[in-house]
Design a protein around this motif. Structure first.
Motif, PDB file in Angstrom:
ATOM      1  N   UNK A  95       0.675  -1.328   0.016  1.00 30.49           N
ATOM      2  CA  UNK A  95       0.065   0.046   0.168  1.00 30.49           C
ATOM      3  C   UNK A  95       0.835   0.825   0.350  1.00 30.49           C
ATOM      4  N   UNK A  96       0.429   2.701  -0.771  1.00 29.35           N
ATOM      5  CA  UNK A  96       1.345   3.542  -0.564  1.00 29.35           C
ATOM      6  C   UNK A  96       0.475   4.551  -0.126  1.00 29.35           C
ATOM      7  N   UNK A  97       1.577   5.357   0.477  1.00 30.59           N
ATOM      8  CA  UNK A  97       0.823   6.998   1.461  1.00 30.59           C
ATOM      9  C   UNK A  97       1.586   8.094   0.782  1.00 30.59           C
ATOM     10  N   UNK A  98       0.555   8.882   0.258  1.00 24.64           N
ATOM     11  CA  UNK A  98       0.867  10.349  -0.251  1.00 24.64           C
ATOM     12  C   UNK A  98       1.138  11.694   1.104  1.00 24.64           C
ATOM     13  N   UNK A 149       2.442  14.086 -17.391  1.00 25.74           N
ATOM     14  CA  UNK A 149       3.293  13.398 -17.373  1.00 25.74           C
ATOM     15  C   UNK A 149       3.491  13.040 -16.322  1.00 25.74           C
ATOM     16  N   UNK A 150       3.922  14.656 -16.020  1.00 26.74           N
ATOM     17  CA  UNK A 150       4.775  14.958 -14.620  1.00 26.74           C
ATOM     18  C   UNK A 150       4.122  14.085 -13.188  1.00 26.74           C
ATOM     19  N   UNK A 151       3.448  14.326 -13.431  1.00 27.42           N
ATOM     20  CA  UNK A 151       2.276  14.056 -11.864  1.00 27.42           C
ATOM     21  C   UNK A 151       2.418  12.083 -12.443  1.00 27.42           C
ATOM     22  N   UNK A 152       1.887  12.001 -13.030  1.00 26.92           N
ATOM     23  CA  UNK A 152       2.732  10.053 -13.423  1.00 26.92           C
ATOM     24  C   UNK A 152       4.043  10.224 -13.162  1.00 26.92           C
ATOM     25  N   UNK A 153       4.727  10.822 -13.206  1.00 29.95           N
ATOM     26  CA  UNK A 153       6.407  10.887 -13.026  1.00 29.95           C
ATOM     27  C   UNK A 153       6.498  10.578 -11.908  1.00 29.95           C
ATOM     28  N   UNK A 154       5.856  11.683 -11.070  1.00 30.27           N
ATOM     29  CA  UNK A 154       5.850  12.037  -9.681  1.00 30.27           C
ATOM     30  C   UNK A 154       5.524  10.924  -8.243  1.00 30.27           C
ATOM     31  N   UNK A 155       4.491   9.779  -9.330  1.00 30.08           N
ATOM     32  CA  UNK A 155       4.097   8.956  -8.272  1.00 30.08           C
ATOM     33  C   UNK A 155       4.231   7.785  -8.663  1.00 30.08           C
ATOM     34  N   UNK A 156       5.021   7.349  -9.637  1.00 31.94           N
ATOM     35  CA  UNK A 156       6.013   6.036 -10.064  1.00 31.94           C
ATOM     36  C   UNK A 156       7.176   6.664  -8.846  1.00 31.94           C
ATOM     37  N   UNK A 157       7.746   8.136  -9.091  1.00 32.32           N
ATOM     38  CA  UNK A 157       8.393   7.922  -8.530  1.00 32.32           C
ATOM     39  C   UNK A 157       8.186   7.664  -6.503  1.00 32.32           C
ATOM     40  N   UNK A 158       7.358   8.152  -5.871  1.00 29.13           N
ATOM     41  CA  UNK A 158       6.739   8.232  -4.950  1.00 29.13           C
ATOM     42  C   UNK A 158       6.653   6.137  -4.207  1.00 29.13           C
ATOM     43  N   UNK A 161       9.919   4.702  -3.790  1.00 27.28           N
ATOM     44  CA  UNK A 161      11.044   5.299  -2.612  1.00 27.28           C
ATOM     45  C   UNK A 161       9.630   4.941  -1.330  1.00 27.28           C
ATOM     46  N   UNK A 162       8.929   4.329  -1.328  1.00 26.36           N
ATOM     47  CA  UNK A 162       8.029   3.681  -0.201  1.00 26.36           C
ATOM     48  C   UNK A 162       8.145   2.244  -1.037  1.00 26.36           C
ATOM     49  N   UNK A 163       7.869   1.856  -1.692  1.00 22.03           N
ATOM     50  CA  UNK A 163       8.560   0.108  -2.147  1.00 22.03           C
ATOM     51  C   UNK A 163       9.991   0.022  -1.118  1.00 22.03           C
ATOM     52  N   UNK A 168      12.893  -2.515   3.114  1.00 16.45           N
ATOM     53  CA  UNK A 168      13.642  -2.771   3.937  1.00 16.45           C
ATOM     54  C   UNK A 168      13.814  -2.824   5.262  1.00 16.45           C
ATOM     55  N   UNK A 169      11.731  -1.946   5.629  1.00 15.95           N
ATOM     56  CA  UNK A 169      10.917  -2.485   6.845  1.00 15.95           C
ATOM     57  C   UNK A 169      10.808  -4.138   7.260  1.00 15.95           C
ATOM     58  N   UNK A 170      10.184  -4.584   5.862  1.00 11.19           N
ATOM     59  CA  UNK A 170      10.501  -5.608   6.034  1.00 11.19           C
ATOM     60  C   UNK A 170      10.910  -6.616   5.913  1.00 11.19           C
TER      61      UNK A 170
END
Length: 381
Positions: A95-98, A149-158, A161-163, A168-170
């Motif tokens: 799951x992702x969080x913004x 394109x910028x929004x999708x790139x931002x979401x992909x980066x988010x 990073x969260x993955x 690491x935590x898992x």
């Protein structure tokens, strides 16, 4: 009036947010991001569709049937494309969080894109304005596309990073469960040796001539010693150690734990994976039972069986409090909320390695965690 147009646009965004708020069970920051992205996508689709219709209908006073069909085709194709792109994130088991900062960045992108794409409709005296009607349409469509394109790139980066953070935590959680098993395994071997030695010594004492008082004392020692005897014999040493370690905790906390299982069915699984699944599932169940005031209702049942070509792992425990489920995870009352919930994530991650599936059911105050793993494929592996 032109000055009312920005207000109308803001109302559209608010309406999109409210629609998502009443339909989706997500955090407000996530809903804000979805609303902003939905607005940006809608702006692009509308500008692209209007540009085509205006080009083929230039000079006509009314819309034709072909114009309407063109609009319908564009909307349908756009919906399909967006669905295929979004499915990459919606099917992600992690799951992702913004964060608020990321929402602010997305809002700035949307605001700047909207201003630059529509500035030609307000004034032609800027470096970014178009001189002709089709120049205005081209600028609007191109800027809206860049915003998406910028929004999708931002979401992909988010998501990336969260993955990495989640992995690491898992990984830390998996190592912790494995180390618990190793430490308990080392201790239990020493305890078993002492247990058998003391059993033999007590038997020797009972065979000697002793008084009634000494006999009662020996019987009491034997009854207390039975608490340290191995409780489970499933056919899998790792599983036995995990169950025995949790049994000692349950005995102290007055939790009744029962198990019906064939441990040999788990022989194809790695030791660390067995620790991850059973360790986290049992720890979560014990944590839930400790919240029940009535100690007679503290019940946990674990089963391992084979259903046709599937291995079925089932963890059931009683609960009497409300379970809050949001965004693909249970909401906790713990202080360390940031790192809570990784037990279930670790289970899902481990089960996915064996092409299995995890399901959760809550019915009549029973929490039921089911895990299905295809046996034939994994035995071959």
């Amino acid at each position: 009036p032109v000055w009312m147009w920005p207000i109308y646009i803001m109302l559209r965004i608010v309406f999109m947010y409210l629609l998502l708020y009443f339909v989706l069970d997500e955090k407000k920051t996530v809903l804000c991001y979805y609303a902003l992205k939905a607005f940006m996508i809608a702006e692009f689709i509308a500008s692209f569709e209007w540009q085509l219709v205006s080009f083929y209908n230039w000079g006509e006073s009314e819309l034709t049937v072909m114009d309407i069909l063109t609009a319908i085709v564009i909307y349908v194709l756009a919906a399909v494309v967006i669905y295929l792109i979004e499915r990459k994130w919606t099917n992600d088991p992690i799951s992702r969080e913004i964060s608020r900062q990321e929402v602010v960045i997305a809002a700035c992108v949307v605001m700047i894109t909207f201003i630059l794409s529509n500035i030609s409709f307000f004034t032609a005296n800027t470096p970014f304005s178009g001189s002709g009607i089709f120049d205005m349409f081209n600028i609007r469509t191109i800027f809206d596309l860049m915003g998406i394109i910028i929004l999708f790139a931002l979401q992909s980066r988010i998501s990336e990073i969260e993955m990495k953070v989640d992995m690491a935590v898992m990984d830390s959680a998996l190592r912790e469960q494995y180390m618990k098993y190793r430490n308990y395994q080392d201790n239990i071997e020493l305890v078993n040796m002492k247990y058998h030695d003391l059993k033999h010594q007590l038997e020797d004492l009972k065979n000697q001539t002793i008084s009634d008082k000494q006999s009662i004392l020996i019987n009491n020692i034997e009854s207390e010693l039975e608490a340290y005897s191995p409780q489970f014999d499933t056919g899998n040493q790792v599983l036995d150690a995990l169950l025995d370690s949790r049994q000692s905790i349950c005995r102290k906390k007055q939790i009744v734990i029962t198990a019906v299982m064939d441990g040999q069915l788990l022989d194809f699984m790695h030791v660390a994976d067995i620790c991850a699944i059973f360790g986290n599932a049992l720890d979560n169940a014990i944590e839930c039972e400790l919240k029940i005031p009535d100690k007679e209702k503290r019940l946990i049942h674990v089963s391992v069986s084979k259903q046709k070509n599937f291995l079925l792992l089932r963890f059931e425990n009683y609960y009497d409090t409300e379970l809050n489920y949001q965004g693909g995870a249970f909401i906790t009352t713990k202080r360390d909320k940031e790192f809570h919930g990784y037990g279930l994530k670790s289970i899902r991650y481990t089960v996915n390695k064996y092409d299995g599936a995890v399901s959760i059911d809550t019915k009549e105050n029973w929490f039921d965690l089911k895990i299905l793993i295809p046996v034939s494929e994994n035995v071959q592996k």
